[in-house]
Design an enzyme around this catalytic site. Sequence first.
Site: not given
Ligand code: CO8
Length: 257
Positions: A65, A108, A111, A131
């Site tokens: 998400a 997400g 999911e 998460e």
């Molecule tokens: N949300 C927003 N932006 C994201 C997300 C995300 N989940 N994942 C990556 N991005 C963005 C980064 O911020 C980055 O943007 P910017 O260039 O502007 O800084 C761009 O995508 C590229 O990402 P990275 O530079 O981080 O790329 P890497 O190759 O270094 O890393 C990863 C890749 C490991 C996937 C890393 O991006 C990461 O850890 N992402 C987050 C993963 C995460 O924590 N996901 C869970 C999110 S919470 C969730 O999903 C809750 C679900 C339930 C919600 C339901 C509500 C009812």
Amino acid sequence: MSYETILVEQRGAVTLITLNRPQALNALNSQVLADLIAALAAFDADDSQRCAVVTGSEKAFAAGADIKEMQSQSFADMYGHNFFAGYDRVTATRKPWIAAVNGFALGGGCELAMMADFIIAGDNAKFGQPEIKLAVTPGMGGSQRLTRAIGKAKAMEMCLTGRMMDAHEAERSGLVAKVVPAAELVDEAMKTATAIAAMAPLAALACKEMVNAAFETTLQQGVIFERRLFHGLFGTEDQKEGMAAFVEKRPGNWTGK
Ligand code: CO8
């Protein structure tokens, strides 16, 4: 229809939906949700379409998400607006659809993939529910669907540590139906979807309903439900055609009636 965050293409009887927010690794925000709901509803309503594939990019199916969208939300915002409850409409899709996962399927994203009828993974796929590292938990069904898919021990370990599982472990654990080379993922998923699309449509709907019932009922009730649907298919033209085609040693020609 035009969408902001996804690409939709019809190839024969298969709808290919590609998540398209590369700048955010296909993070799922409210617009993605609205686009997906609309595209899957249009697919369900279109009699020419029989199966769908939902995919992302080679780097990410979806990295979760959208954290930036959620960051400043309060409990009242989340609970009051029932944040992301719209995903229930994704799981209400009646026709079969496959998640074709390359790269990250996290939070997400994992999911969403688990909402599909099954997952085909590229050999670079990585699944996870990270998460907890954000001081929250899965919120789109991950704690429930992952546990049903791979069992308590692994699901609990993944949710508590936030670690990623690679494609081969995911296949061994029962999370994905098969693993294919990443470069061939979409072609392989389209092939499988085309094979499903060639089945009698009412039988495909019934199959999906009865397998899903296994998660909701007792064994006895599930078996009765299956038998009633099976009996019901004898009221279709396609059952007569399917069995005649077998006896006459020719392919069936379905009307969907
Ligand atoms: N949300 C927003 N932006 C994201 C997300 C995300 N989940 N994942 C990556 N991005 C963005 C980064 O911020 C980055 O943007 P910017 O260039 O502007 O800084 C761009 O995508 C590229 O990402 P990275 O530079 O981080 O790329 P890497 O190759 O270094 O890393 C990863 C890749 C490991 C996937 C890393 O991006 C990461 O850890 N992402 C987050 C993963 C995460 O924590 N996901 C869970 C999110 S919470 C969730 O999903 C809750 C679900 C339930 C919600 C339901 C509500 C009812």
